[in-house]
Design a protein around this motif. Sequence first.
Motif, PDB file in Angstrom:
ATOM      1  N   CYS A   1       0.959  -1.367  -0.460  1.00  0.00           N
ATOM      2  CA  CYS A   1      -0.369  -0.337  -0.052  1.00  0.00           C
ATOM      3  C   CYS A   1       0.939   1.414  -0.341  1.00  0.00           C
ATOM      4  O   CYS A   1       1.892   0.658   0.799  1.00  0.00           O
ATOM      5  N   ILE A   2       0.741   2.098  -1.005  1.00  0.00           N
ATOM      6  CA  ILE A   2       0.917   3.252  -0.893  1.00  0.00           C
ATOM      7  C   ILE A   2       0.000   4.596  -0.519  1.00  0.00           C
ATOM      8  O   ILE A   2      -1.198   4.851  -1.339  1.00  0.00           O
ATOM      9  N   ALA A   3       0.108   4.559   0.858  1.00  0.00           N
ATOM     10  CA  ALA A   3      -1.209   5.872   1.347  1.00  0.00           C
ATOM     11  C   ALA A   3      -0.114   7.172   1.215  1.00  0.00           C
ATOM     12  O   ALA A   3       0.508   7.902   1.096  1.00  0.00           O
ATOM     13  N   GLU A   4      -1.648   8.181   0.803  1.00  0.00           N
ATOM     14  CA  GLU A   4      -0.944   9.481   0.043  1.00  0.00           C
ATOM     15  C   GLU A   4      -1.097  10.494   1.751  1.00  0.00           C
ATOM     16  O   GLU A   4      -1.893  11.759   1.486  1.00  0.00           O
ATOM     17  N   ASN A   5      -1.720  10.201   2.968  1.00  0.00           N
ATOM     18  CA  ASN A   5      -2.557  10.566   4.560  1.00  0.00           C
ATOM     19  C   ASN A   5      -1.044   9.588   5.515  1.00  0.00           C
ATOM     20  O   ASN A   5      -1.207   8.254   4.733  1.00  0.00           O
ATOM     21  N   ASN A   6      -1.355   9.756   6.265  1.00  0.00           N
ATOM     22  CA  ASN A   6      -0.628   9.018   7.381  1.00  0.00           C
ATOM     23  C   ASN A   6      -1.159   9.289   8.857  1.00  0.00           C
ATOM     24  O   ASN A   6      -0.697   9.701   9.714  1.00  0.00           O
ATOM     25  N   THR A   7      -2.652   9.533   8.625  1.00  0.00           N
ATOM     26  CA  THR A   7      -3.653  10.115  10.120  1.00  0.00           C
ATOM     27  C   THR A   7      -4.050   8.300  10.102  1.00  0.00           C
ATOM     28  O   THR A   7      -3.634   7.655   9.889  1.00  0.00           O
ATOM     29  N   CYS A   8      -5.571   8.508  10.980  1.00  0.00           N
ATOM     30  CA  CYS A   8      -5.847   7.823  11.220  1.00  0.00           C
ATOM     31  C   CYS A   8      -6.330   6.470  10.604  1.00  0.00           C
ATOM     32  O   CYS A   8      -6.373   5.021  10.728  1.00  0.00           O
TER      33      CYS A   8
ATOM     34  N   LEU B   1       4.088  -1.022   2.931  1.00  0.00           N
ATOM     35  CA  LEU B   1       3.235  -0.022   3.236  1.00  0.00           C
ATOM     36  C   LEU B   1       4.406   1.464   3.403  1.00  0.00           C
ATOM     37  O   LEU B   1       5.459   1.020   3.733  1.00  0.00           O
ATOM     38  N   PHE B   2       3.954   2.234   2.320  1.00  0.00           N
ATOM     39  CA  PHE B   2       5.065   3.867   2.127  1.00  0.00           C
ATOM     40  C   PHE B   2       3.883   4.718   2.222  1.00  0.00           C
ATOM     41  O   PHE B   2       2.369   4.283   1.836  1.00  0.00           O
ATOM     42  N   TYR B   3       4.553   6.293   2.224  1.00  0.00           N
ATOM     43  CA  TYR B   3       3.371   7.101   2.891  1.00  0.00           C
ATOM     44  C   TYR B   3       3.880   8.085   1.305  1.00  0.00           C
ATOM     45  O   TYR B   3       5.345   8.156   1.522  1.00  0.00           O
TER      46      TYR B   3
ATOM     47  N   LYS C   1      -1.390   6.089  -9.648  1.00  0.00           N
ATOM     48  CA  LYS C   1      -0.800   6.726  -9.817  1.00  0.00           C
ATOM     49  C   LYS C   1       0.978   6.624 -10.161  1.00  0.00           C
ATOM     50  O   LYS C   1       1.620   7.353  -9.959  1.00  0.00           O
ATOM     51  N   TYR C   2       1.282   5.344  -9.060  1.00  0.00           N
ATOM     52  CA  TYR C   2       2.490   4.838  -9.256  1.00  0.00           C
ATOM     53  C   TYR C   2       3.074   4.021  -9.244  1.00  0.00           C
ATOM     54  O   TYR C   2       2.037   2.582  -9.835  1.00  0.00           O
ATOM     55  N   ASN C   3       4.236   3.614  -9.802  1.00  0.00           N
ATOM     56  CA  ASN C   3       4.758   2.511 -10.557  1.00  0.00           C
ATOM     57  C   ASN C   3       5.121   1.717  -8.589  1.00  0.00           C
ATOM     58  O   ASN C   3       5.563   2.710  -7.917  1.00  0.00           O
ATOM     59  N   LEU C   4       5.053   0.293  -8.364  1.00  0.00           N
ATOM     60  CA  LEU C   4       6.236   0.403  -7.365  1.00  0.00           C
ATOM     61  C   LEU C   4       7.798   0.033  -7.817  1.00  0.00           C
ATOM     62  O   LEU C   4       8.066  -0.077  -8.622  1.00  0.00           O
TER      63      LEU C   4
END
Length: 129
Positions: free
Chosen positions: A45-52, A70-72, A126-129
């Motif tokens: 997972c690439i998260a576009e936020n780092n909250t709850c 997991l990436f941010y 939006k991304y490639n790994l």
Amino acid sequence: MDNLLWKEAVKFHGHECPGLAIGMKACEAIISKMKIKPKEDKIVCIAENNTCPVDGIKSVFDCDYDKKNLFYKESGELAFNIFNMDNSDSLRIIYKGKNKTNSKEEYIKYILNAEIDELFDFSKVKYNL
Ligand SMILES: [Zn+2]
């Protein structure tokens, strides 16, 4: 939302909040749209936020920054990019739900009971790994 799953996530997260509810519903949506078997399929997972909400992803898919699955990447959007490493399927999920309630408790209840398509938009990653 499965009640046991929710309780587990709350225990993991430390408190009940709308953010965690969004994260858990995002997982429900991801599982159903991508036909994922949680904790069996290898998910990144690439998260576009780092909250709850990220804790929902951690709790359901066993993703974490330490585990390198997991990436941010901050974008200001409440969105997640999910990759299934077993079949190279991917999906971007964006929260679009609106809080029309007066309390935190009501907002949580709304999120947990709402239809997936009412809460989220889906698009290409939006991304490639
Ligand atoms: Zn929280």
